[in-house]
Design a protein around this motif. Sequence first.
Motif, PDB file in Angstrom:
ATOM      1  N   TYR A  46       0.791  -1.298   0.049  1.00 48.96           N
ATOM      2  CA  TYR A  46      -0.145   0.075   0.079  1.00 48.96           C
ATOM      3  C   TYR A  46       0.847   1.257   0.030  1.00 48.96           C
ATOM      4  O   TYR A  46       1.842   1.301   0.495  1.00 48.96           O
ATOM      5  N   GLY A  47       0.558   2.424  -0.417  1.00 43.98           N
ATOM      6  CA  GLY A  47       0.921   3.745  -0.332  1.00 43.98           C
ATOM      7  C   GLY A  47       2.013   4.181  -1.402  1.00 43.98           C
ATOM      8  O   GLY A  47       1.758   3.733  -2.519  1.00 43.98           O
ATOM      9  N   CYS A  48       2.952   4.775  -1.027  1.00 43.04           N
ATOM     10  CA  CYS A  48       3.779   5.645  -2.138  1.00 43.04           C
ATOM     11  C   CYS A  48       4.818   4.750  -2.648  1.00 43.04           C
ATOM     12  O   CYS A  48       5.169   3.618  -2.257  1.00 43.04           O
ATOM     13  N   GLN A  49       5.695   5.298  -3.407  1.00 42.53           N
ATOM     14  CA  GLN A  49       6.850   4.962  -4.205  1.00 42.53           C
ATOM     15  C   GLN A  49       7.896   4.458  -3.056  1.00 42.53           C
ATOM     16  O   GLN A  49       8.452   3.262  -3.673  1.00 42.53           O
ATOM     17  N   THR A  83       2.599  -1.609   4.827  1.00 41.35           N
ATOM     18  CA  THR A  83       1.474  -0.837   5.112  1.00 41.35           C
ATOM     19  C   THR A  83       1.590   0.829   4.837  1.00 41.35           C
ATOM     20  O   THR A  83       2.727   1.250   5.214  1.00 41.35           O
ATOM     21  N   CYS A  84       0.406   1.446   4.656  1.00 38.01           N
ATOM     22  CA  CYS A  84       0.777   3.127   4.665  1.00 38.01           C
ATOM     23  C   CYS A  84      -0.321   3.524   5.673  1.00 38.01           C
ATOM     24  O   CYS A  84      -1.235   3.110   6.038  1.00 38.01           O
ATOM     25  N   ALA A  85       0.247   4.567   6.148  1.00 33.82           N
ATOM     26  CA  ALA A  85      -0.577   5.536   7.355  1.00 33.82           C
ATOM     27  C   ALA A  85      -1.126   6.974   7.062  1.00 33.82           C
ATOM     28  O   ALA A  85      -1.651   7.465   7.929  1.00 33.82           O
ATOM     29  N   ILE A  86      -1.081   7.327   5.638  1.00 38.74           N
ATOM     30  CA  ILE A  86      -1.183   8.336   5.373  1.00 38.74           C
ATOM     31  C   ILE A  86      -2.670   9.107   5.643  1.00 38.74           C
ATOM     32  O   ILE A  86      -2.913   9.929   5.779  1.00 38.74           O
ATOM     33  N   GLY A 116       6.003  -1.577   7.493  1.00 32.44           N
ATOM     34  CA  GLY A 116       5.813  -0.320   6.745  1.00 32.44           C
ATOM     35  C   GLY A 116       5.388   0.776   7.986  1.00 32.44           C
ATOM     36  O   GLY A 116       5.357   0.623   8.959  1.00 32.44           O
ATOM     37  N   CYS A 117       4.561   1.898   7.227  1.00 30.65           N
ATOM     38  CA  CYS A 117       4.517   2.938   8.209  1.00 30.65           C
ATOM     39  C   CYS A 117       3.340   2.920   9.531  1.00 30.65           C
ATOM     40  O   CYS A 117       3.374   3.308  10.362  1.00 30.65           O
ATOM     41  N   MET A 118       2.222   1.759   8.909  1.00 28.94           N
ATOM     42  CA  MET A 118       1.386   1.747  10.101  1.00 28.94           C
ATOM     43  C   MET A 118       1.935   1.263  11.285  1.00 28.94           C
ATOM     44  O   MET A 118       1.537   1.374  12.660  1.00 28.94           O
ATOM     45  N   CYS A 200       0.590  15.861   8.388  1.00 30.94           N
ATOM     46  CA  CYS A 200       1.153  14.699   7.748  1.00 30.94           C
ATOM     47  C   CYS A 200       1.973  13.657   8.816  1.00 30.94           C
ATOM     48  O   CYS A 200       2.547  14.236   9.736  1.00 30.94           O
ATOM     49  N   ILE A 201       1.967  12.528   8.756  1.00 27.95           N
ATOM     50  CA  ILE A 201       2.327  11.292   9.646  1.00 27.95           C
ATOM     51  C   ILE A 201       3.638  10.940   9.152  1.00 27.95           C
ATOM     52  O   ILE A 201       4.652  10.385   9.908  1.00 27.95           O
ATOM     53  N   VAL A 202       3.950  11.321   8.049  1.00 22.45           N
ATOM     54  CA  VAL A 202       5.329  10.723   7.037  1.00 22.45           C
ATOM     55  C   VAL A 202       6.624  10.972   8.013  1.00 22.45           C
ATOM     56  O   VAL A 202       7.414   9.968   8.243  1.00 22.45           O
ATOM     57  N   PRO A 203       6.807  12.295   8.644  1.00 29.72           N
ATOM     58  CA  PRO A 203       7.927  12.685   9.410  1.00 29.72           C
ATOM     59  C   PRO A 203       8.121  11.503  10.644  1.00 29.72           C
ATOM     60  O   PRO A 203       9.175  11.567  10.899  1.00 29.72           O
TER      61      PRO A 203
HETATM   62 FE1  F3S Z   1       4.390   6.430   1.869  1.00 32.76          FE
HETATM   63 FE2  F3S Z   1       2.040   5.906   3.205  1.00 32.76          FE
HETATM   64 FE3  F3S Z   1       4.406   5.792   4.530  1.00 32.76          FE
HETATM   65  S1  F3S Z   1       2.428   7.364   1.646  1.00 32.76           S
HETATM   66  S2  F3S Z   1       5.755   7.098   3.447  1.00 32.76           S
HETATM   67  S3  F3S Z   1       3.802   4.432   2.661  1.00 32.76           S
HETATM   68  S4  F3S Z   1       2.481   6.569   5.203  1.00 32.76           S
END
Ligand code: F3S
Length: 474
Positions: A46-49, A83-86, A116-118, A200-203
């Motif tokens: 899930y999520g970004c590049q 995973t992605c947490a955005i 991943g981010c979650m 934003c949660i990324v940092p």
């Molecule tokens: Fe990307 Fe989602 Fe993490 S957009 S940096 S995978 S929160």
Amino acid sequence: MKKSLPDYKEARRRTKEEVKVITDAYIMDNELSKLGIGKTYCTVTYGCQANVRDSETISAIMEDMSFTRVEDMKEADVVIFNTCAIRENAHNKVFGNLGIIKNLKEKKDILTILCGCMAQEESVIKMLTEKYKWVDVILGTHNIHNLPKLLSEAIDKNEQVVEVFSKEGDIVENLPVRRDNKYKAFVNIMYGCDKFCTYCIVPYTRGKQRSRRIEDILKEVNELLANGYKEVTLIGQNVNAYGKDIENYPTMANLLEEVAKTGIERIRFVTSHPWDFTDEMIDVIAKYDNIMPYFHLPVQSGSNRILKLMGRRYTKESYLELFHKIKERIPNASVTTDIIVGFPSETEEEFMETMEVVEECKYDGAFTFIYSPRENTPAASMKDDITLEEKEDRLQRLNALVNKYYRENNEKLLGKIVPVLIEGPSDKNSNLYSGYTDTMKLVNVECDKEDIGTVINVEITEAKTWSLDGKKVK
Ligand code: F3S
Ligand code: SAH
Ligand code: SF4
């Protein structure tokens, strides 16, 4: 077994401490390399590049342990959720899939890994360790290289293993990679983010900005070139800030120039934060034909008050100035953007300012989102007094405008001849092949099988909202 848990206080810290480049963190001994003999794995991303590229490393690590890849998670012995947490809906998708795996587990043995981010979120870990004890391994974004060790521990001890680091992060080099595409590749140039936009949660999930050493980046690009790759996309949350975290270091303009000089056919880069976009970068992009005229330049909002609340560090005016500068210097440039609607306290008038920016920029495309409060971020404690109905209405109006320009820009290409890197058979029509133009537009092309993996000239014969049709010309 809890080895280490996420900690938001740690994740928020930024110190001057020098980032370490670690080259020997990945250990694959004889025993670990046999762990997966006769077993299959599936990586769900899930999520970004950044996550897509991490999944390519995770898959390679699984194959170093002799697991065999399958594409359907229901058939796998080991399922990995990267995973992605955005936004909240990214969470929901993961929990939905965890539910499916839980049901399957009643019929067969499945090992589940969540990374991943979650995994970097305190509340998610609390839930997983209390209510999802059957998830076997949980690891964060900083310790992918430990996956073999953690998986083997979970199997040996038959209990949940959690290892999440929230320290600022190092750079780990020399990890294996199993790339999904034979012609185009993602290359990390930096990790983390120091911008702390308030929504934003990324940092917090990715740690501080760490630029990869230029020699390591060039080595990866040269290897890709030697292996027949035609396109590299340099990735990072803020690629324009490349090098700023190291004293007297090459800038993004310098890096782009060095990558261009390798001679690789196509170079792209994402994501560009408008704040760090320099004139030198525009000069280099204009100078080299192999740097593609495509810019993803997230605006987020057209209202200066909202931009300030978001902590974006630019105004509508400075954004538009940059936008027009790019368009003047690189006339065929295509520009896409990201927009958030319904940020806390956004008024109808402020939303209309965003619409005006879209009208002025006539974007080639945009990712549009309803604001989603993220745990522990400053915006999450701002008063959110816009109804969901209102937010959905704004999103709909915005999407209608975005799609209008999407189509209009595509229509401008009718009858034109554009370069397309042919990637493989089209998903839509098996007699056609698909690929992207220099300006990042998807084209379904009448051409030959032999054209796969090459850049060919294509005449555009039909324009739709989301894609183009075309035929090969000499
Ligand atoms: Fe990307 Fe989602 Fe993490 S957009 S940096 S995978 S929160
Ligand atoms: N580093 C990139 C963006 C990465 S996240 C940049 O700064 O431009 C991708 C996009 O997700 C963002 O551009 C933003 O539009 C959206 N996004 C991030 N956090 C969000 C949130 N809490 N709610 C809704 N959208 C969000
Ligand atoms: Fe998030 Fe802002 Fe960093 Fe982009 S620049 S990743 S939106 S904090």
